[in-house]
Design a protein around this motif. Structure first.
Motif, mmCIF file in Angstrom:
data_model
loop_
_atom_site.group_PDB
_atom_site.id
_atom_site.type_symbol
_atom_site.label_atom_id
_atom_site.label_comp_id
_atom_site.label_asym_id
_atom_site.label_seq_id
_atom_site.Cartn_x
_atom_site.Cartn_y
_atom_site.Cartn_z
ATOM 1 N N UNK A 61 83.011 92.893 -25.394
ATOM 2 C CA UNK A 61 84.141 92.686 -27.205
ATOM 3 C C UNK A 61 84.286 93.809 -27.366
ATOM 4 N N UNK A 62 85.617 94.759 -27.008
ATOM 5 C CA UNK A 62 86.381 96.446 -27.472
ATOM 6 C C UNK A 62 86.332 96.003 -29.234
ATOM 7 N N UNK A 63 85.745 97.290 -29.872
ATOM 8 C CA UNK A 63 86.314 97.146 -30.794
ATOM 9 C C UNK A 63 86.549 98.190 -31.231
ATOM 10 N N UNK A 64 87.360 99.031 -30.658
ATOM 11 C CA UNK A 64 89.132 99.453 -30.881
ATOM 12 C C UNK A 64 88.911 99.972 -29.518
ATOM 13 N N UNK A 65 90.250 100.527 -28.755
ATOM 14 C CA UNK A 65 91.252 100.409 -27.307
ATOM 15 C C UNK A 65 90.290 101.273 -26.236
ATOM 16 N N UNK A 66 90.582 101.182 -25.300
ATOM 17 C CA UNK A 66 89.164 101.673 -24.576
ATOM 18 C C UNK A 66 90.452 101.054 -23.202
ATOM 19 N N UNK A 67 89.878 101.805 -22.079
ATOM 20 C CA UNK A 67 89.781 101.276 -20.356
ATOM 21 C C UNK A 67 88.611 101.058 -19.712
ATOM 22 N N UNK A 68 88.417 99.239 -19.489
ATOM 23 C CA UNK A 68 87.153 99.595 -17.989
ATOM 24 C C UNK A 68 87.722 99.194 -17.655
ATOM 25 N N UNK A 69 87.050 100.326 -15.954
ATOM 26 C CA UNK A 69 87.035 99.937 -14.604
ATOM 27 C C UNK A 69 86.002 98.700 -14.031
ATOM 28 N N UNK A 78 92.328 95.673 -25.992
ATOM 29 C CA UNK A 78 91.849 96.557 -27.369
ATOM 30 C C UNK A 78 91.027 95.684 -28.899
ATOM 31 N N UNK A 79 91.407 96.065 -29.188
ATOM 32 C CA UNK A 79 90.345 95.078 -30.584
ATOM 33 C C UNK A 79 89.990 94.081 -30.417
ATOM 34 N N UNK A 80 88.637 94.021 -30.030
ATOM 35 C CA UNK A 80 89.185 92.134 -29.889
ATOM 36 C C UNK A 80 89.368 91.567 -28.866
ATOM 37 N N UNK A 81 89.448 92.255 -28.124
ATOM 38 C CA UNK A 81 89.412 91.833 -26.486
ATOM 39 C C UNK A 81 88.571 91.485 -26.570
ATOM 40 N N UNK A 82 87.655 90.301 -24.999
ATOM 41 C CA UNK A 82 86.258 90.367 -24.570
ATOM 42 C C UNK A 82 86.841 90.573 -23.075
ATOM 43 N N UNK A 83 85.856 91.133 -22.044
ATOM 44 C CA UNK A 83 85.478 91.063 -20.796
ATOM 45 C C UNK A 83 84.083 90.786 -20.207
ATOM 46 N N UNK A 84 84.227 89.776 -19.429
ATOM 47 C CA UNK A 84 83.478 89.512 -18.969
ATOM 48 C C UNK A 84 82.804 89.189 -17.455
ATOM 49 N N UNK A 85 81.215 90.532 -17.056
ATOM 50 C CA UNK A 85 81.291 90.480 -15.510
ATOM 51 C C UNK A 85 79.542 90.349 -15.186
ATOM 52 N N UNK A 86 79.402 91.043 -14.335
ATOM 53 C CA UNK A 86 77.990 90.753 -13.905
ATOM 54 C C UNK A 86 77.029 92.188 -14.257
ATOM 55 N N UNK A 87 76.090 91.496 -14.374
ATOM 56 C CA UNK A 87 75.033 93.382 -14.494
ATOM 57 C C UNK A 87 74.924 94.215 -13.677
ATOM 58 N N UNK A 91 80.509 99.289 -13.584
ATOM 59 C CA UNK A 91 81.162 99.698 -14.867
ATOM 60 C C UNK A 91 81.370 101.432 -15.545
ATOM 61 N N UNK A 92 82.921 101.561 -15.553
ATOM 62 C CA UNK A 92 83.315 102.721 -16.370
ATOM 63 C C UNK A 92 84.345 102.586 -17.203
ATOM 64 N N UNK A 93 83.659 103.435 -18.683
ATOM 65 C CA UNK A 93 84.477 103.240 -19.606
ATOM 66 C C UNK A 93 85.537 104.420 -19.640
ATOM 67 N N UNK A 94 86.791 104.201 -20.473
ATOM 68 C CA UNK A 94 87.413 104.927 -20.171
ATOM 69 C C UNK A 94 88.117 105.445 -21.669
ATOM 70 N N UNK A 95 88.136 106.584 -22.401
ATOM 71 C CA UNK A 95 88.532 106.108 -23.900
ATOM 72 C C UNK A 95 89.214 107.284 -24.363
ATOM 73 N N UNK A 96 90.314 107.219 -25.159
ATOM 74 C CA UNK A 96 91.474 108.630 -26.617
ATOM 75 C C UNK A 96 90.653 108.439 -27.175
ATOM 76 N N UNK A 97 89.782 107.702 -27.267
ATOM 77 C CA UNK A 97 89.365 108.044 -29.702
ATOM 78 C C UNK A 97 87.524 107.544 -29.248
#
Length: 152
Positions: A61-69, A78-87, A91-97
Motif C-alpha cells: 500500500x503506497x503512502x506517497x506517490x511512487x512507481x513500482x516495476x 498514488x497514496x492509498x493505491x495497492x499492488x499485490x504480487x508474489x514474494x 520488484x523495484x521502486x522508483x521515487x521522485x521524493x
C-alpha cells in the motif's frame, strides 16, 4: 485478535538486501515458527530493488506517490493505491521524493489479507471473526484484516 500498531514506536531495520529500511510491526507464525503473516512499514528514500520472500504473497500500500516495476511491468501508485504480487517476483521502486509504504505479507495457501486505508479520525472497522490490526500512519490509519485460508 485485534490491536493498534504504531510504527513510530519501532526502530527501523535494514532490508535483507540492504537497499532500504523497514519497521516490522507484527508477525504471526505457525507451530513450527514459519511466518504466516507479517505487517511492516517501509521507509522508501531512494530507487531500490525489493527483497524476495519465497512462498509469501505481498500486499503493498503506497503512502506517497511512487512507481513500482513488478515482473518488468511499470505501475504508478498514488497514496492509498495497492499492488499485490508474489514474494518471488522481481520488484523495484522508483521515487521522485522519499515516502513510506505499508507491506502485508501472507503465507501462500495459509492466509490472505485485506487493507482498508482511512483517515485516522474515522472509525475503525468493526471487529469480526478475522484478525484486525490497525496501523497508525500519521493522518491515516490502515485496518489490516487477516483471513485463514481453508485447509484442503
Amino acid at each position: 485478535m485485534s490491536g493498534i500498531l504504531d510504527p513510530s514506536r519501532v526502530a527501523p531495520a535494514p532490508w535483507r538486501n540492504a537497499a532500504g529500511a523497514t519497521r516490522e510491526l507484527a508477525t504471526g507464525t505457525d507451530a513450527s515458527g514459519r511466518v504466516l503473516w507479517r505487517i511492516s512499514v517501509a521507509d522508501l528514500d531512494r530507487d531500490a530493488p525489493f527483497s524476495t520472500f519465497p512462498g509469501l504473497d505481498r500486499l503493498f500500500v503506497a503512502l506517497g506517490p511512487l512507481q513500482l516495476t513488478i515482473d518488468g511491468r511499470q505501475q504508478g501508485l498514488a497514496v492509498g493505491d495497492q499492488a499485490r504480487f508474489t514474494g518471488e517476483a522481481p520488484v523495484t521502486v522508483a521515487l521522485d521524493t522519499p515516502t513510506r509504504a505499508l507491506n502485508v505479507m501472507t503465507r501462500r495457501g495459509a492466509c490472505r489479507a485485506e487493507v482498508t486505508l482511512r483517515p485516522a479520525t474515522a472509525p475503525r472497522l468493526p471487529a469480526d471473526a478475522t484478525t484486525t490490526l490497525t496501523v497508525l500512519l500519521d493522518e491515516l490509519a490502515a485496518d489490516v484484516r487477516l483471513f485463514k485460508e481453508p485447509d484442503d
